[in-house]
Scaffold this active site. Structure first.
Site, PDB file in Angstrom:
ATOM      1  N   SER A 263      30.452  30.035  34.824  1.00  0.00           N
ATOM      2  CA  SER A 263      31.062  30.161  33.491  1.00  0.00           C
ATOM      3  C   SER A 263      31.960  31.391  33.449  1.00  0.00           C
ATOM      4  O   SER A 263      31.811  32.293  34.272  1.00  0.00           O
ATOM      5  CB  SER A 263      29.974  30.320  32.419  1.00  0.00           C
ATOM      6  OG  SER A 263      29.567  31.676  32.313  1.00  0.00           O
ATOM      7  N   ASP A 264      32.838  31.469  32.483  1.00  0.00           N
ATOM      8  CA  ASP A 264      33.547  32.725  32.257  1.00  0.00           C
ATOM      9  C   ASP A 264      32.606  33.664  31.486  1.00  0.00           C
ATOM     10  O   ASP A 264      31.534  33.265  31.025  1.00  0.00           O
ATOM     11  CB  ASP A 264      34.880  32.489  31.525  1.00  0.00           C
ATOM     12  CG  ASP A 264      35.860  33.644  31.778  1.00  0.00           C
ATOM     13  OD1 ASP A 264      35.422  34.712  32.241  1.00  0.00           O
ATOM     14  OD2 ASP A 264      37.067  33.483  31.512  1.00  0.00           O
ATOM     15  N   TYR A 265      33.048  34.898  31.344  1.00  0.00           N
ATOM     16  CA  TYR A 265      32.228  35.973  30.786  1.00  0.00           C
ATOM     17  C   TYR A 265      31.710  35.603  29.390  1.00  0.00           C
ATOM     18  O   TYR A 265      32.504  35.455  28.460  1.00  0.00           O
ATOM     19  CB  TYR A 265      33.108  37.226  30.697  1.00  0.00           C
ATOM     20  CG  TYR A 265      32.375  38.531  30.735  1.00  0.00           C
ATOM     21  CD1 TYR A 265      32.273  39.254  31.911  1.00  0.00           C
ATOM     22  CD2 TYR A 265      31.798  39.054  29.586  1.00  0.00           C
ATOM     23  CE1 TYR A 265      31.610  40.463  31.948  1.00  0.00           C
ATOM     24  CE2 TYR A 265      31.131  40.263  29.628  1.00  0.00           C
ATOM     25  CZ  TYR A 265      31.040  40.967  30.809  1.00  0.00           C
ATOM     26  OH  TYR A 265      30.387  42.167  30.849  1.00  0.00           O
ATOM     27  N   ALA A 267      30.797  32.918  28.245  1.00  0.00           N
ATOM     28  CA  ALA A 267      31.310  31.654  27.696  1.00  0.00           C
ATOM     29  C   ALA A 267      30.194  30.707  27.264  1.00  0.00           C
ATOM     30  O   ALA A 267      30.368  29.935  26.321  1.00  0.00           O
ATOM     31  CB  ALA A 267      32.226  30.968  28.697  1.00  0.00           C
TER      32      ALA A 267
END
Ligand code: BGC
Length: 721
Positions: A263-265, A267
């Protein structure tokens, strides 16, 4: 380790240990054990166990820290599963090369390979196992601050440069100590956020998605990228990290991706404010079901995944599959045998900022600069005794761009340093003139700056936007030069006609007035460690500018979106572009075309495009077409030129763009030298996405041209049978 043994390892793991492999936290928190994890009732949870089971960390500083992290973890983990160490190495680690948007302006995949290679060596020495790069989000709206992270508004450039980056970074064998795994991001269409606002919703048709956005991620996956990061944005209503269609159907299904999705930070947690998850537990469920393997920093998996399995909401096999992908990656990197991978303090000392790397960074800074205008004052010639160096960037050290390491400015060759090294006998008078921040209103430095300009033989006027005005979370509604810079420019240009305006910025800016008044205009973007040397060499003709715009520069923010490969309309506006034609597709108050088009850029020499020939007038899908463009250097200096090939499909089952880049090649020619530049075009390059979202080519007449966007020349036709 043999793959069979990975299965044994997985089977020996407790559910808690499995979940740990899917959790990522910040290295700083990990070391200090200061992770603050809030439980469902707002209580603080103990975190000692986390170090034992944790699968990966991000954002650490150096080899020493990398080793400490790994040792700390392995001591605590009874299963001795090594940590994965990840870092954002976007445009170099310690030796910084130009921002990705600038790299696109090189139109040179080999230059990207050279830069990626140097970043790989430095990263591996630092102990990096995975870099969160390449970022291949096609972006057309300069309001979006992250446009600096992409190579281009054109998906072909993003695909080719992204793939070149992956190949150079991962090498043949990830287990080699100096190989680094790539995480392609941000999947998908993060660059299409509404109104250019970061993190904003994206709504694009599947056809456009498949034609304009997906090919770049796919090219990186096909080049072997081992990780993919879903984007923050909601895509057609579903945030990417919860988007099953994107990850399971397209990425894993259609493209056969078998690597790790991270995942992104935060997210996963953001699924709650997005309004598709009712709480963090629900968010963990959605992300896991959609195929997101690792939860970056939010700890939704850490807190809830085991419960979701115990409650029968998530199948343990789903978790197992995700864990297996993570274990396989660790195994491919050879971490079970060598958990420190390339981390090596000695190698760091040897490689960081070494002469070889500086030379690559310097060449990249020179070959990504775009000469937008030149009334003949550049390159500076004749005796130059006094140089006025003016503007807010005159002594700036932050010339590296958003993703450079903290402290990178200490390594930067500043502009005065670069000029003095090249012109040791000239006097350099420095006047800041004014600031470049929104809040800068002080105009008291403008008169002294104009005075210094008046007394100088040549003037270098540095303008732009501060380094931290582009990058993540840095959207702008206006694209003007911040502060009183334009007033400074007026006074300085008026005071001395030998003024070269030099721009530092991470996004296209509106430059209409400067395009009119500046005797010369050189776009440097954020050039990196060798900024000052590269600039001095360009200004004095030791290097010849050869960058071409990888993104068009607008006349006004109101023109967005303005892709160069815009679609035809039923009422196209006839040329010339500078006046409106009633009831045609145009503006009343400004031309349609950008100020400077995609693919445009000047040189100190001149190139004549003499002819374009096709080796056949028709081709079948199995045949290829050879296109030869004859280019001659008609000027007095050696120079490089990016030869571009455009396609136009006048009649198709769906509306096609007015021009489409299908190939490019950078060449170098000596004065008087002529070259036949050959391109081999296959049916694949002629395809598009049809109404049913299938990739097709259609029989009919097609046109091939060279030149650059909106200035196509030497058009020839052929028939695809
Ligand atoms: C960015 C990513 C980056 C990640 C890790 C996020 O905020 O969107 O591009 O890789 O942080 O630093």
């Amino acid at each position: 380790m043999e793959e069979r043994k990975l299965q044994d390892l997985l089977e020996s793991m407790t559910l808690e240990e499995k979940v740990g492999q899917l959790v990522q936290c910040n290295a700083g928190q990990f070391i200090a054990n200061t992770m603050e994890i809030t439980g469902p009732d707002g209580e603080m949870l103990p975190t000692e166990d986390l170090c034992r089971v944790m699968g990966s960390v991000l954002t650490f500083e150096n080899a020493q820290q990398a080793k400490a992290l790994q040792e700390m973890h392995l001591t605590a983990d009874p299963k001795k599963i090594p940590l994965l160490l990840m870092l954002d190495v976007i445009h170099g680690l310690r030796t910084t090369y130009p921002i990705p948007l600038a790299m696109g302006c090189s139109f040179d995949d080999d230059l990207m390979t050279a830069c990626a290679d140097m970043a790989r060596k430095e990263s591996a020495a630092c102990g990096v196992h995975v870099t969160f790069n390449p970022m291949v989000d096609t972006a057309r709206d300069a309001r979006w601050g992250r446009i600096m992270e992409t190579n281009s508004e054109e998906v072909l450039i993003n695909s080719r440069m992204g793939a070149a980056y992956v190949r150079a970074t991962q090498g043949e064998n990830l287990a080699e100590k100096d190989s680094v795994a790539c995480c392609v991001k941000h999947y998908a269409a993060y660059g299409a956020g509404e109104a250019g606002r970061d993190y904003n919703t994206v709504d694009v048709s599947e056809r456009t998605l498949r034609e304009t956005y997906l090919p770049a991620y796919r090219a990186c996956v096909e080049a072997g990228a081992r990780l993919v990061m879903p984007s923050f944005n909601a895509l057609n209503g579903i945030p990417s990290v919860a988007n099953r269609w994107l990850m399971n159907d397209v990425l894993r299904g259609e493209w056969g991706f078998d690597g790790v999705v991270i995942s992104d930070y935060n997210a996963v947690g953001e699924l709650v404010p997005h309004g598709v998850a009712k709480d963090l537990k629900d968010a963990a469920r959605l992300a896991m079901e959609a195929g997101c393997d690792i939860d970056m920093v939010k700890n939704a998996y850490y807190l809830y995944l085991a419960d979701l399995v115990k409650e029968g909401i998530i199948q343990e096999e789903t978790v197992d599959a995700a864990v297996m992908r993570v274990l396989k990656l660790k195994n491919e990197l050879g971490l079970f045998e060598n958990p420190l991978h390339g981390a090596d303090e000695e190698a760091e000392k040897r490689l960081y900022l070494c002469e070889e790397h500086r030379a690559i960074a310097r060449r990249a800074a020179e070959e990504t600069a775009v000469l937008l205008k030149n009334d003949g004052i550049l390159p500076f010639s004749g005796e130059v005794k006094r140089i006025a160096l003016i503007g807010p960037f005159a002594e700036e050290t932050r010339l590296n761009g958003f993703w450079s390491r903290p402290g990178a400015e200490k390594d930067t060759v500043t502009i005065p340093e670069g000029i003095r090294a090249l012109m040791p006998d000239a006097e350099v008078i420095i006047e800041k003139g004014c600031g470049a921040e929104f809040a800068d209103t002080d105009r008291s430095g403008i008169a002294p700056a104009a005075e210094a300009a008046r007394k100088a033989d040549v003037v270098i006027l540095t303008l732009g936007e501060p380094e931290n005005y582009s990058g993540e979370g840095r959207s702008r509604a206006e694209l003007t030069l911040p502060g009183p810079q334009i007033e400074l420019a007026r006074r300085v240009i008026e005071a001395n006609p030998r003024t070269a305006v030099v721009l530092f910025n991470g996004r296209p800016l509106v430059l209409e007035e400067l395009a009119e008044t500046a005797p010369a205009l050189l776009e440097m973007w954020y050039p990196g460690t060798e900024a000052g040397n590269a600039l001095a060499r360009l200004l004095w003709g030791k290097a010849n500018p050869c960058g071409k715009l990888s993104v068009g520069l607008p006349r006004s923010v109101g023109q967005y979106p303005m892709p160069y490969n815009r679609m035809n309309t039923g009422r196209p506006k006839p040329p010339p572009d500078n006046r409106p034609v009633p009831f045609s597709s145009c503006y009343l108050d400004m031309p349609n075309l950008p100020l400077y088009s995609f693919g445009y850029g000047l040189s100190y020499t001149t190139f004549a495009y003499e002819k374009l020939t096709l080796d056949r007038r028709s081709m079948t899908g199995e045949e290829t077409l050879k296109v030869t463009v004859t280019v001659k250097n008609t000027g007095k200096l050696p120079g490089k030129e990016a030869v571009q090939l455009y396609l136009r499909d006048p009649v198709a089952s769906v509306v096609r763009p007015v021009q489409q880049l299908i190939d490019y090649r950078k060449i170098e020619l000596q004065p008087g030298e002529s070259r036949d530049v050959e391109f081999t075009i296959s049916e694949k390059q002629l395809r598009f996405i049809d109404f049913n979202c299938r990739e097709v080519s259609e029989a009919g007449e097609l046109q091939i041209s060279t030149g650059y966007a909106d200035h196509l020349i030497l058009t020839e036709s052929f028939v695809l049978k």
